[in-house]
Scaffold this motif. Structure first.
Motif, PDB file in Angstrom:
ATOM      1  N   GLU A 193      41.986  59.191  19.925  1.00 51.27           N
ATOM      2  CA  GLU A 193      41.838  57.794  20.333  1.00 51.27           C
ATOM      3  C   GLU A 193      43.096  56.996  20.037  1.00 51.27           C
ATOM      4  O   GLU A 193      43.520  56.154  20.836  1.00 51.27           O
ATOM      5  N   LEU A 194      43.741  57.252  18.893  1.00 53.00           N
ATOM      6  CA  LEU A 194      45.002  56.574  18.575  1.00 53.00           C
ATOM      7  C   LEU A 194      46.096  56.967  19.563  1.00 53.00           C
ATOM      8  O   LEU A 194      46.927  56.134  19.936  1.00 53.00           O
ATOM      9  N   ARG A 196      45.515  57.861  22.695  1.00 55.73           N
ATOM     10  CA  ARG A 196      45.147  57.180  23.944  1.00 55.73           C
ATOM     11  C   ARG A 196      45.574  55.723  23.935  1.00 55.73           C
ATOM     12  O   ARG A 196      46.036  55.182  24.942  1.00 55.73           O
ATOM     13  N   ARG A 197      45.472  55.072  22.771  1.00 50.48           N
ATOM     14  CA  ARG A 197      45.844  53.663  22.652  1.00 50.48           C
ATOM     15  C   ARG A 197      47.357  53.458  22.560  1.00 50.48           C
ATOM     16  O   ARG A 197      47.845  52.340  22.608  1.00 50.48           O
ATOM     17  N   GLU A 199      49.122  54.186  19.881  1.00 51.41           N
ATOM     18  CA  GLU A 199      49.489  53.881  18.498  1.00 51.41           C
ATOM     19  C   GLU A 199      50.244  55.031  17.839  1.00 51.41           C
ATOM     20  O   GLU A 199      51.110  54.814  16.990  1.00 51.41           O
ATOM     21  N   GLU A 220      40.294  46.351  12.407  1.00 49.98           N
ATOM     22  CA  GLU A 220      40.595  47.234  13.526  1.00 49.98           C
ATOM     23  C   GLU A 220      40.561  48.695  13.083  1.00 49.98           C
ATOM     24  O   GLU A 220      40.157  49.578  13.851  1.00 49.98           O
ATOM     25  N   LEU A 224      38.133  51.648  14.468  1.00 48.06           N
ATOM     26  CA  LEU A 224      38.603  52.950  14.911  1.00 48.06           C
ATOM     27  C   LEU A 224      37.688  54.053  14.397  1.00 48.06           C
ATOM     28  O   LEU A 224      37.336  54.970  15.151  1.00 48.06           O
ATOM     29  N   HIS A 227      34.717  54.706  16.325  1.00 45.57           N
ATOM     30  CA  HIS A 227      34.899  55.418  17.597  1.00 45.57           C
ATOM     31  C   HIS A 227      34.202  56.776  17.550  1.00 45.57           C
ATOM     32  O   HIS A 227      33.765  57.286  18.579  1.00 45.57           O
TER      33      HIS A 227
END
Length: 341
Positions: A193-194, A196-197, A199, A220, A224, A227
């Protein structure tokens, strides 16, 4: 997970599993295994023997009865097994996991504010609340399910991801916890997910980077972690000696750098597995399929157990490598599997 909840309570079902599904099975020669002659086969045989007695099928049981009688471990494997490459069209991916060692307390107070829980009755019947719902609603508080309180919510999260750990308590004692159950939701990677973002990038993401990002980003960071809807519950397994590894899916201690988590749909738990990684670790060694994991799916997917503590965790967190793994099957089983019998 790394790897992911170790479902010891499902071990009976896993022990009965064998290679199935749309996969190809190719019998190799031991000479095809890169580095085979240089491995410590005696060490691998000793680890194999520890769980071999749990394999009940006739072709395994007969073989296991004679395993302890062999002085030449390499010859034992070469005479009784054939290497079988099982492929389902997906490239090999090796990751790694470890057993965290954390600080905690039996009682909530001061820095000890983040609980880990035993399994509630509601979670025994299938899909229950998500991680976000459990934490936002404080759904488990005050029910006597608390096993211990940790000092860091990120440590509590990664303890769930790993599925087991040691907790050094503030009274000078220690406990070990293992997988007790889960809420029924599928695991979703916060590392992906990080990425994808935007980050983190896929080459730099590891446990330490994720841990730092969550701690540095307050609300935040908490979001996460939510998620991942999967939530893991624990049980105390302090009867396992301190000098032994945590319990795996066969409900026996696993061994650093000799135990591996696999998908039991394709690889029989308890089977020897030869691994060849092609990344920085460059591992060529005989492992034993002792464990499973929610993210370990596929014929060429495995999770290597690196041991206990922070150093093992740092090393495990960097592993994301290709290569191949080859399952060693009893001779008759190997040929029957290759012929689709």
């Amino acid at each position: 997970m790394r790897g992911l909840a170790r479902a010891a309570c499902l071990s009976a079902a896993f022990l009965a599993a064998g290679p199935v599904g749309a996969a190809s099975h190719s019998i190799l020669e031991f000479s095809d295994l890169a580095g085979w002659a240089e491995d410590d086969h005696a060490e691998a045989l000793a680890v194999f023997i520890e769980t071999c007695r749990d394999l009940r099928d006739p072709d395994w049981a007969t073989l296991c009865q004679t395993a302890e009688e062999w002085d030449d471990a390499r010859l034992f494997f070469e005479l009784h097994f054939r290497p079988v490459l099982i492929e389902d069209g997906t490239p090999m991916l090796f990751t790694a996991y470890y057993e965290p060692e954390l600080r905690g307390s039996r009682y909530r107070g001061g820095q000890y504010r983040y609980p880990i829980y035993s399994t509630p009755d509601e979670a025994l019947d299938g899909v229950w609340l998500t991680r976000a719902q459990i934490e936002d609603r404080d759904a488990l508080a005050g029910r006597g399910l608390e096993i211990a309180y940790l000092t860091d919510p990120v440590d509590a999260y990664f303890l769930q991801v790993q599925g087991s750990g040691r907790i050094r308590l503030d009274d000078g004692t220690a406990i070990r916890v293992g997988f007790g159950g889960k809420n029924g939701h599928s695991y979703r990677s916060v590392g992906k997910e990080l990425i994808r973002r935007g980050e983190l990038d896929e080459h730099s993401v590891n446990i330490d980077r994720i841990r730092d990002w969550v701690r540095e980003n307050g609300a935040e960071g908490e979001e996460l972690l939510h998620h991942n809807p999967s939530y893991v519950f624990f049980r105390e397994v302090s009867h396992v000696p301190a000098n032994r590894g945590p319990l795996g899916a066969m409900n026996r201690s696993i061994t650093a750098m000799r135990s591996i988590a696999v998908d039991p749909t394709y690889t029989r738990l308890g089977a020897p597995v030869w691994i060849e990684t092609d990344g920085a670790q460059d591992l060529h060694r005989l492992m034993i399929a002792h464990d499973t994991g929610a993210a370990i799916k596929g014929a060429q997917r495995a999770d290597i157990f690196f041991g206990t503590g922070r150093a093992a965790g740092r090393r495990a967190g960097t592993v994301k490598e290709g290569g191949r793994m080859i399952v060693l099957l009893p001779i008759q089983r190997a040929y029957a599997t290759a012929e689709g019998i």
